[in-house]
Design an enzyme around this catalytic site. Structure first.
Site, mmCIF file in Angstrom:
data_model
loop_
_atom_site.group_PDB
_atom_site.id
_atom_site.type_symbol
_atom_site.label_atom_id
_atom_site.label_comp_id
_atom_site.label_asym_id
_atom_site.label_seq_id
_atom_site.Cartn_x
_atom_site.Cartn_y
_atom_site.Cartn_z
ATOM 1 N N ALA A 1 0.850 -1.178 0.000
ATOM 2 C CA ALA A 1 0.000 0.000 0.000
ATOM 3 C C ALA A 1 0.893 1.238 0.000
ATOM 4 O O ALA A 1 2.075 1.152 0.310
ATOM 5 C CB ALA A 1 -0.921 0.013 1.220
ATOM 6 N N LYS A 2 0.333 2.359 -0.354
ATOM 7 C CA LYS A 2 1.046 3.629 -0.266
ATOM 8 C C LYS A 2 0.064 4.710 0.122
ATOM 9 O O LYS A 2 -1.120 4.655 -0.240
ATOM 10 C CB LYS A 2 1.708 3.989 -1.606
ATOM 11 C CG LYS A 2 3.113 3.435 -1.770
ATOM 12 C CD LYS A 2 4.111 4.126 -0.864
ATOM 13 C CE LYS A 2 5.481 3.518 -1.013
ATOM 14 N NZ LYS A 2 6.468 4.200 -0.138
ATOM 15 N N GLY A 3 0.546 5.691 0.851
ATOM 16 C CA GLY A 3 -0.295 6.816 1.228
ATOM 17 C C GLY A 3 0.486 8.102 1.105
ATOM 18 O O GLY A 3 1.720 8.089 0.995
#
Length: 855
Positions: A98-100
């Site tokens: 995931a990335k944010g």
């Protein structure tokens, strides 16, 4: 934030009976072409039963860095690109990728307060994530349910695993996130954000750059150079205050850094002294916030300097013209940087933020990094021998492929810099185990931090081992890429049919391109193989997790191997109770099988035996120990920079052939009880290994000795050289062991008979011809494999009948009784031996006549 990034045509109709206000939003990869997943990535359901506000819930977001982005116009494209990279990179660790990220939309007038505003934005994001995430009540999980967040309508299953990590701009924010997690009572505590004050400092350990450097060293080793002992030239992107660039430029005292740039300066040193410049880079690395402007001018050689990127133009010195093939008297900073990126150096090292290389047919808009449009070059313009991607997204995938097409040595960022996320994964899982022991009263809380600190070195070695083995796996895949193109094509098709991969999204070649490469005798390029390697691991991980194998107590040692020795000693009995034990075990097994046996091993075995993945994994685990492969692998790897890398590759490929044949035998026999088969077969194989030179027929023995002499001449130890060159003969050890058990005689007797039968009855000729046979299609490959399997089976059957015929079995007397029937086969064998490209029909006829003659 999420809703603002969604165009109105993504909004779905209101479900009947839904409470109001209600909104369902669905993201699919066909809508967001930067995502690699063909199925919906996540669904967001918005429901507001109260007046306080709207609540979102997203399923299966697991791990990734949170970035403070400065790209206001296109930060969503930046995050999506990072998300794609993270998904593939996470093949080496337990959770999904995931990335944010966030931007500071209204920066304060006072620049000194920008950091404070960023922290507040970061807190909002972290609270929003935890508002949507399940938690587990304190104590042991058994009897303590997973609890959803208050006021959230959940449309998915339980999913309490969420870990955030540092990224650009948030390297010092982990403690802030962990404080919020403690405030929320989130079950992971300070394991929620890795790398905080109670965790492992990535920059202090230099883990990301050290991991990438193992891949750089491999590239040079395969070019015949040991960069730990000989000088080499480098151009870099970044500055010494940065984690990845700074640590990377301290990995060898033989670095001759000719040039580097970051967003502020361009540094050029045309004739650097390797030792003095190393000491100066080390000094800059230790300064609190250094830049290239801090580099001692007296240490920069004539014709170099540090230049401000805000300058309108830069005077080009004679030394710069010579080094970087410049004819102009002055260049703008952007023009000079493009020359640096295309410089003819040994290594181009990326450690800074930005995408600086694209594919020849790729537009700057497609790259999605507007800030560096003026600097970007095409992949085929790179003249460095090796590219190391310590930073994410330094090259677009099409840029990597263009560079690899012209012979450049490169992996992908997901391979090179995976050590950082790998370390975070270990940190979190260590903390989970220790904290559960503390909650159960089995471990003192005061001992937690000292134990974590004491394990840092070994944890780093476990992480670096993953990088080393992935690089080795890629080298083996690259060595056989042209020969195995059909296998890679089949794996691509399998992954597509399972809905795990879309070739176009990963820039993998379509069937027409594969046909063209096959016609030219070429295979997949290393960056393409890197992507396929990751997807092979992810697919296998999923299937292993869904099987009963990961719940098996007999694999406790495999699970324990993930953890450092100090933790195994202190809390070894608690490792099987780890709440992520099945996820960890599936990841460990998937990485080991794909790295060691090859990315197509499982798909090949499934096609060949029609057995499920769990059984294929069992077969691998049995023979890995029976043939003592970990010892042999380690002995080969210890020879790094002592023997040519090509010979190491050759030995490893010989062992892969053994794995493939022996696995097929076990799967056909369906003897897959791991403990029992290891105990039954290991003594037989050990005896046969020691006696191989004495039981082989003269022709086979001479062949083995000839091959071993090449290895011995290059410095390979005697025992290893003969073990590697004998692997093709030892591959039949399981058949021979079965013969010995059936006859009740010593394995040496069964082995002599088996090997002699192969030569005397021309079965070796049939097998050799089958291996030479060109097979252009999947079905032709399967036919060749079936022919080989039938030849081995017939050889074992004949030997079994001879052994049953009397107390002193004689192969020659048994053969002479069938002399008339064998004569036509001998003529066919001569024809097979003479044929450079035998026909399948000839093989089939030869085997049929042999079976009839030997009946």
């Amino acid at each position: 934030l999420i809703l603002k990034s969604v165009r109105t045509n993504y909004f779905q109709a209101l479900p009947s009976g839904a409470p109001k206000p209600y909104l369902a939003v669905k993201f699919a990869s066909s809508d967001l072409d930067l995502l690699p997943l063909p199925r919906p990535l996540f669904e967001i359901y918005v429901y507001s039963p109260r007046t306080e506000g709207v609540h979102l819930r997203a399923g299966k977001v697991a791990r990734g860095g949170i970035r403070w982005s400065d790209r206001k116009e296109d930060f969503r494209s930046e995050i999506l690109g990072l998300m794609k990279t993270q998904t593939v990179k996470n093949a080496v660790i337990v959770p999904l990728g995931a990335k944010g990220g966030f931007i500071v939309k209204k920066p304060p007038a006072d620049p000194e307060k920008l950091g404070e505003e960023a922290v507040e934005c970061y807190k909002i994001l972290i609270r929003g994530l935890l508002d949507l995430t399940d938690t587990i009540l304190p104590g042991e999980k058994g009897g303590h349910p997973v609890v959803p967040p208050r006021g959230v309508l959940c449309h998915d299953g339980e999913d309490p695993y969420l870990v955030v990590a540092a990224d650009k701009g948030t390297a010092t924010f982990s403690d802030i996130a962990n404080a919020i997690a403690e405030e929320y009572g989130f079950w992971l505590g300070d394991a929620f954000a890795s790398g905080g004050s109670a965790g492992y400092d990535h920059k202090a350990l230099g883990i990301t750059s050290r991991g990438a450097w193992t891949l750089v060293e491999r590239h040079f080793r395969e070019l015949g150079q040991d960069i730990a002992k000989s000088d080499f030239t480098v151009v870099g992107v970044g500055d010494m205050s940065g984690d990845v660039f700074g640590n990377g430029m301290l990995q060898s005292r033989h670095i001759r850094l000719l040039a580097a740039f970051d967003h502020r300066h361009i540094f050029i040193d045309p004739e650097p002294d390797a030792e003095k410049s190393f000491a100066e880079r080390e000094r800059l690395f230790r300064l609190p916030r250094s830049s290239w402007a801090d580099y001692a001018p007296a240490l920069i050689s004539e014709g170099g300097g540090v230049f401000d990127r805000r300058a309108k133009s830069i005077a080009v010195t004679a030394a710069m013209k010579r080094l970087f093939a410049i004819s102009a008297e002055r260049l703008t900073p952007s023009e000079l940087i493009r020359k640096l990126l295309a410089a003819p150096v040994d290594l181009l090292w990326f450690g800074g933020i930005g995408t600086f290389v694209k594919g020849p047919g790729e537009s700057h808009a497609e790259v999605g990094d507007r800030a560096n449009d003026a600097l970007r070059i095409n992949g085929e313009e790179i003249r460095a021998k090796v590219v190391g991607e310590g930073a994410n997204l330094a090259l677009s995938e099409r840029g990597r492929i263009a560079y690899a097409h012209r012979g450049g040595r490169i992996d992908t960022d997901t391979i090179d810099n995976s050590a950082g996320v790998d370390l975070s994964d270990h940190e979190v899982n260590l903390k989970i185990l220790i904290d559960r022991a503390i909650a159960a009263g089995a471990f003192a809380a005061a001992e937690r931090q000292p134990l974590l600190s004491a394990m840092a070195g070994e944890v780093a070695q476990l992480v670096l081992r993953d990088n080393v083995r992935q690089g080795e796996a890629l080298s083996l895949a690259e060595a056989g890429s042209a020969h195995n193109l059909d296998r890679h094509r089949r794996l691509l098709g399998d992954l597509e049919r399972q809905g795990l991969l879309e070739r176009a999204l990963e820039f993998l070649p379509d069937d027409l391109t594969l046909d063209e490469r096959e016609a030219k005798g070429k295979g997949l390029l290393r960056p393409e193989l890197a992507v396929l390697l990751a997807y092979a691991k992810m697919a296998l991980d999923r299937e292993l997790f869904d099987s009963d194998l990961t719940g098996s107590l007999e694999l406790a040692p495999e699970l324990a191997s993930y953890f450092p020795s100090a933790l195994r000693e202190r809390l070894g009995e608690r490792i099987p109770t780890h709440p992520l034990r099945r996820e960890i075990l599936a990841t460990v097994l998937a990485n080991d099988i794909v790295n060691r046996a090859g990315m197509t091993f499982v798909s090949d075995m499934k096609a060949r035996s029609s057995r499920p993945v769990a059984e294929i994994a069992r077969a691998y685990l049995i023979l890995r120990e029976v043939f003592e492969l970990p010892r042999l692998w380690e002995e080969i790897e210890v020879l790094d920079n002592r023997v040519p890398a090509s010979l190491q590759t050759r030995m490893l490929l010989e062992l892969r052939g053994l794995v493939e044949h022996a696995s097929a035998f076990l799967l056909y026999r369906k003897r897959l009880d791991i403990a029992r088969e290891r105990a039954r077969l290991s003594p037989h194989v050990r005896v046969l290994s020691g006696a191989l030179e004495t039981v082989l027929p003269l022709g086979d023995r001479q062949e083995m000795e000839k091959d071993a002499s090449v290895l011995l001449a290059s410095g390979v130890p005697h025992s290893l050289a003969f073990a590697a060159c004998g692997a093709r003969f030892l591959a039949s050890a399981l058949e021979i062991a079965e013969l010995a058990e059936t006859s009740g005689g010593p394995i040496e007797t069964a082995a002599r008979l088996y090997y002699e039968a192969g030569a005397r009855f021309h079965l070796d000729d049939v097998k050799a011809a089958a291996r030479r046979m060109p097979a252009a299609t999947h079905w032709q490959k399967l036919a060749v494999e079936a022919t080989l399997d039938e030849a081995f089976a017939l050889q074992a059957e004949v030997c079994a009948r001879i052994l049953e015929s009397g107390k002193a079995p004689s192969l020659e007397s048994w053969a002479s009784s069938r002399g008339a029937a064998l004569r036509p086969v001998e003529a066919l064998a001569r024809e097979l031996g003479a044929a450079r490209s035998p026909e399948l029909a000839l093989l089939v006829v030869a085997l049929r006549q042999l079976r009839q003659a030997l009946a």
